[in-house]
Design a protein around this motif. Structure first.
Motif, PDB file in Angstrom:
ATOM      1  N   THR A 290       0.982  -1.289  -0.031  1.00  0.00           N
ATOM      2  CA  THR A 290      -0.077   0.349   0.117  1.00  0.00           C
ATOM      3  C   THR A 290       1.064   0.804  -0.059  1.00  0.00           C
ATOM      4  OG1 THR A 290      -1.882  -1.417   1.168  1.00  0.00           O
ATOM      5  CG2 THR A 290      -2.216   1.960   1.019  1.00  0.00           C
TER       6      THR A 290
ATOM      7  N   LEU B 296      -5.071  -1.081  -7.119  1.00  0.00           N
ATOM      8  CA  LEU B 296      -6.020  -1.516  -6.989  1.00  0.00           C
ATOM      9  C   LEU B 296      -6.332   0.102  -5.964  1.00  0.00           C
ATOM     10  CD1 LEU B 296      -6.992  -4.608  -5.298  1.00  0.00           C
ATOM     11  CD2 LEU B 296      -7.509  -3.360  -7.647  1.00  0.00           C
TER      12      LEU B 296
ATOM     13  N   LYS C  73      -7.841   2.146  -2.863  1.00  0.00           N
ATOM     14  CA  LYS C  73      -8.734   1.624  -1.969  1.00  0.00           C
ATOM     15  C   LYS C  73      -9.266   2.762  -1.666  1.00  0.00           C
ATOM     16  CE  LYS C  73      -7.239   1.306   2.929  1.00  0.00           C
ATOM     17  NZ  LYS C  73      -5.847   0.762   3.794  1.00  0.00           N
TER      18      LYS C  73
ATOM     19  N   THR D 230     -12.480  -4.506   3.301  1.00  0.00           N
ATOM     20  CA  THR D 230     -11.237  -3.246   2.285  1.00  0.00           C
ATOM     21  C   THR D 230     -12.294  -4.096   0.788  1.00  0.00           C
ATOM     22  OG1 THR D 230      -9.500  -3.716   3.238  1.00  0.00           O
ATOM     23  CG2 THR D 230      -9.108  -2.837   1.359  1.00  0.00           C
TER      24      THR D 230
ATOM     25  N   THR E  62     -12.324  -1.869  -3.060  1.00  0.00           N
ATOM     26  CA  THR E  62     -11.580  -0.763  -4.409  1.00  0.00           C
ATOM     27  C   THR E  62     -11.685  -1.188  -4.707  1.00  0.00           C
ATOM     28  OG1 THR E  62     -10.337  -3.582  -4.430  1.00  0.00           O
ATOM     29  CG2 THR E  62      -8.965  -2.028  -2.304  1.00  0.00           C
TER      30      THR E  62
END
Length: 400
Positions: free
Chosen positions: A38, A60, A62, A150, A152
């Protein structure tokens, strides 16, 4: 959108390599976790990350992360995320999902709830009850791990291993992302010969040439986010222009690929042409036991057959013994990097690796065996330059 949190997903075992690539692109706030890296970025960086990351699977965006122990929590917190900042009214937004050790274990139910929550969120912005989803694609993923959700958006579309040069494939192709990671781990230098005696459809030699020439791996393909209105087209044009400017077009490379299979070599040559690299790689039909070279120092990087079926083991183990014999005879001062799933490879090969690393080739657990050869002697002018540097620094006296 000043700062966006991006996730570069990675195959298990490649996280550190992906993190190194992310930092090389200039990102400092990097967090490494299982199967993902990340980092904070800008809209323009979505373009650069997709174009340049060699060993990552996807990039991706987030959208949010929160505890979700009930469907109500999942719905309410998903609805509060800023979906309309990214999705236009005609967005096509399928929802994918996965759940690991979470109370919300029904993935289809989680997908349906997230879809409904996103629709409710968009209703408040666009003041309409129905969305035709005829526009650009925004694949949403809901990933639940130990009751943490999470959310995304997938900016890549097709996985980043799809560089655009491999339209055809052999029976057991090595993913481009894993091939790039193997080359990275080998610390190969472009001024040295790189050789793959089991080149198949050419993935390792082609990835090596792309790395040496500093060719962005995503330069010849498109990404889902190129159609997102939120990212100005100028960002993509600038990123591609920068990538073209950074190409090292004038290098002369020593990259070789051989294989016993004539048909698969025709695929390798085709893929090299598609990548624009045919003049940088020499392919030749040759069994490994006929391997010879005049180069005293080089890097051999390969993905030989594994012998996963019981009936294939005897022939594969004979192949490994042949490799050991010819490497010892003709490549005594070379370094070898060999990826295989064979559990007893070192015993069959007759030599213990200096280092090995667990990697996954698709779903297959493999090890990357690394055998380090001696470093080549410094060239005379390099030694003289080093000696002059020591003298200038006042540190050259008394050295043996």
């Amino acid at each position: 959108m000043d700062k966006i949190e991006l996730i570069a997903t990675a195959t298990f075992g490649l996280e550190a390599i992906v993190a190194r690539e992310v930092r090389k692109l200039g990102f400092d706030e990097v967090k490494v976790e299982n199967a993902r890296v990340t980092f904070l970025a800008s809209l323009a960086d979505i373009c650069r990350a997709n174009l340049w990351l060699r060993s990552a699977d996807r990039v991706l965006v987030k959208m949010g992360e929160f505890p979700a122990r009930s469907f109500t929590e999942l719905f309410d917190q998903t609805r509060e995320l800023p979906w309309s900042d990214w999705l236009p009214a005609n967005a096509n937004f399928p929802v994918q999902g996965k759940s690991i050790r979470s109370k919300l274990f029904s993935v289809p139910d989680c997908q349906a709830i997230v879809k409904k929550a996103v629709v409710e969120s968009l209703k408040g912005r666009y003041h309409q009850e129905w969305f035709e989803e005829s526009g650009p694609r925004y694949t949403i993923e809901v990933a639940l791990l130990k009751d943490i959700a999470t959310l995304t958006l997938d900016s890549s579309g097709a996985g980043l291993h799809k560089r655009g040069y491999r339209q055809l494939s052999s029976a057991a192709p090595l993913k481009e992302t894993l091939a790039a990671a193997m080359i990275d781990l080998s610390r190969w230098h472009p001024d040295r010969l790189m050789f793959d005696p089991f080149c198949g459809s050419g993935t390792i030699p082609i990835e090596a040439a792309m790395i040496a020439l500093n060719q962005a791996p995503g330069l010849k393909r498109e990404f889902a986010a190129e159609k997102w209105p939120v990212i100005p087209q100028k960002h993509w044009l600038d990123a591609r222009s920068e990538a073209n400017d950074l190409l090292k077009r004038d290098l002369t490379l020593k990259i070789r690929g051989t294989d016993i299979n004539k048909e698969v070599l025709s695929l390798a040559r085709y893929h090299a042409r598609q990548a624009g690299l045919e003049k940088h790689i020499h392919f030749q039909q040759m069994p490994v036991n006929q391997l010879q070279t005049r180069e005293k120092y080089g890097f051999l990087i390969c993905n030989p057959p594994y012998g996963q079926r019981l009936e294939d083991l005897p022939s594969v183990e004979k192949l490994y013994r042949d490799m050991a014999s010819v490497f010892k005879k003709n490549l005594e001062t070379w370094s070898f990097y060999i990826l295989t799933a064979h559990k007893d490879f070192e015993h069959v090969f007759g030599r213990r690796a200096d280092k090995r690393r667990k990697l996954y080739n698709g779903r297959i657990e493999t090890h990357f065996y690394q055998f380090f050869g001696p470093k080549p002697p410094r060239r005379k002018h390099e030694a003289e330059m080093l000696e002059n540097d020591f003298d200038k620094a006042g540190q050259g006296k008394g050295l043996i």
